[in-house]
Scaffold this motif. Sequence first.
Motif, PDB file in Angstrom:
ATOM      1  N   LEU A   9       0.880  -1.163   0.000  1.00  0.00           N
ATOM      2  CA  LEU A   9       0.000   0.000   0.000  1.00  0.00           C
ATOM      3  C   LEU A   9       0.915   1.210   0.000  1.00  0.00           C
ATOM      4  O   LEU A   9       1.748   1.359   0.889  1.00  0.00           O
ATOM      5  CB  LEU A   9      -0.899   0.027   1.233  1.00  0.00           C
ATOM      6  N   SER A  10       0.798   2.046  -1.012  1.00  0.00           N
ATOM      7  CA  SER A  10       1.584   3.274  -1.019  1.00  0.00           C
ATOM      8  C   SER A  10       0.633   4.457  -0.905  1.00  0.00           C
ATOM      9  O   SER A  10      -0.509   4.402  -1.339  1.00  0.00           O
ATOM     10  CB  SER A  10       2.430   3.381  -2.289  1.00  0.00           C
ATOM     11  N   VAL A  11       1.132   5.510  -0.282  1.00  0.00           N
ATOM     12  CA  VAL A  11       0.347   6.722  -0.079  1.00  0.00           C
ATOM     13  C   VAL A  11       1.188   7.893  -0.556  1.00  0.00           C
ATOM     14  O   VAL A  11       2.352   8.020  -0.154  1.00  0.00           O
ATOM     15  CB  VAL A  11      -0.023   6.908   1.405  1.00  0.00           C
ATOM     16  N   GLU A  25     -10.102  18.363  -3.723  1.00  0.00           N
ATOM     17  CA  GLU A  25     -10.728  17.170  -3.142  1.00  0.00           C
ATOM     18  C   GLU A  25     -10.047  15.872  -3.574  1.00  0.00           C
ATOM     19  O   GLU A  25     -10.376  14.808  -3.077  1.00  0.00           O
ATOM     20  CB  GLU A  25     -12.212  17.113  -3.528  1.00  0.00           C
ATOM     21  N   ASP A  26      -9.110  15.962  -4.514  1.00  0.00           N
ATOM     22  CA  ASP A  26      -8.448  14.767  -5.031  1.00  0.00           C
ATOM     23  C   ASP A  26      -6.949  14.829  -4.732  1.00  0.00           C
ATOM     24  O   ASP A  26      -6.115  14.815  -5.608  1.00  0.00           O
ATOM     25  CB  ASP A  26      -8.680  14.629  -6.531  1.00  0.00           C
ATOM     26  N   GLN A  31      -2.481   3.686  -3.359  1.00  0.00           N
ATOM     27  CA  GLN A  31      -2.335   2.664  -4.393  1.00  0.00           C
ATOM     28  C   GLN A  31      -2.052   1.335  -3.724  1.00  0.00           C
ATOM     29  O   GLN A  31      -1.150   1.230  -2.895  1.00  0.00           O
ATOM     30  CB  GLN A  31      -1.191   3.008  -5.344  1.00  0.00           C
ATOM     31  N   MET A  32      -2.860   0.318  -4.053  1.00  0.00           N
ATOM     32  CA  MET A  32      -2.689  -1.010  -3.492  1.00  0.00           C
ATOM     33  C   MET A  32      -2.385  -1.974  -4.627  1.00  0.00           C
ATOM     34  O   MET A  32      -2.972  -1.873  -5.705  1.00  0.00           O
ATOM     35  CB  MET A  32      -3.956  -1.443  -2.761  1.00  0.00           C
ATOM     36  N   GLY A  33      -1.478  -2.887  -4.358  1.00  0.00           N
ATOM     37  CA  GLY A  33      -1.124  -3.832  -5.401  1.00  0.00           C
ATOM     38  C   GLY A  33      -0.310  -4.978  -4.847  1.00  0.00           C
ATOM     39  O   GLY A  33      -0.263  -5.219  -3.644  1.00  0.00           O
ATOM     40  N   GLN A  34       0.362  -5.660  -5.780  1.00  0.00           N
ATOM     41  CA  GLN A  34       1.128  -6.840  -5.412  1.00  0.00           C
ATOM     42  C   GLN A  34       2.249  -7.074  -6.415  1.00  0.00           C
ATOM     43  O   GLN A  34       2.233  -6.524  -7.514  1.00  0.00           O
ATOM     44  CB  GLN A  34       0.220  -8.060  -5.334  1.00  0.00           C
ATOM     45  N   SER A  44      -5.733  -1.554  -7.036  1.00  0.00           N
ATOM     46  CA  SER A  44      -6.704  -0.490  -6.771  1.00  0.00           C
ATOM     47  C   SER A  44      -5.989   0.834  -6.558  1.00  0.00           C
ATOM     48  O   SER A  44      -4.910   0.881  -5.972  1.00  0.00           O
ATOM     49  CB  SER A  44      -7.499  -0.852  -5.512  1.00  0.00           C
ATOM     50  N   ILE A  45      -6.616   1.897  -7.023  1.00  0.00           N
ATOM     51  CA  ILE A  45      -6.157   3.254  -6.747  1.00  0.00           C
ATOM     52  C   ILE A  45      -7.360   4.026  -6.233  1.00  0.00           C
ATOM     53  O   ILE A  45      -8.423   4.003  -6.848  1.00  0.00           O
ATOM     54  CB  ILE A  45      -5.588   3.941  -7.997  1.00  0.00           C
ATOM     55  N   VAL A  46      -7.180   4.677  -5.084  1.00  0.00           N
ATOM     56  CA  VAL A  46      -8.239   5.470  -4.489  1.00  0.00           C
ATOM     57  C   VAL A  46      -7.663   6.863  -4.227  1.00  0.00           C
ATOM     58  O   VAL A  46      -6.586   6.983  -3.650  1.00  0.00           O
ATOM     59  CB  VAL A  46      -8.736   4.856  -3.163  1.00  0.00           C
TER      60      VAL A  46
END
Length: 74
Positions: A9-11, A25-26, A31-34, A44-46
């Motif tokens: 998980l990176s932020v 607001e963005d 970013q989540m991955g493997q 996933s990217i949120v």
Amino acid sequence: MQQGTEFYLSVESNYFDNKDAKGQEDVVLFQMGQYPDGKHEIDSIVIVSIADARLFAQDILELCDEIEAEGEEE
């Protein structure tokens, strides 16, 4: 879960220059991955506001505190 798969998980800021992020607001990108078998896969990217990112961080810390407290009771 595949054996040998590393999850991450990176932020980071969604902006190259944080000055541009003020009032937007963005702003915060999760970013989540493997890395299965040495390959990079993004799951996933949120992207959220600073306020939502802070709430998310507080929820994580509260859960960690609960887990640690229950572990101490034993």
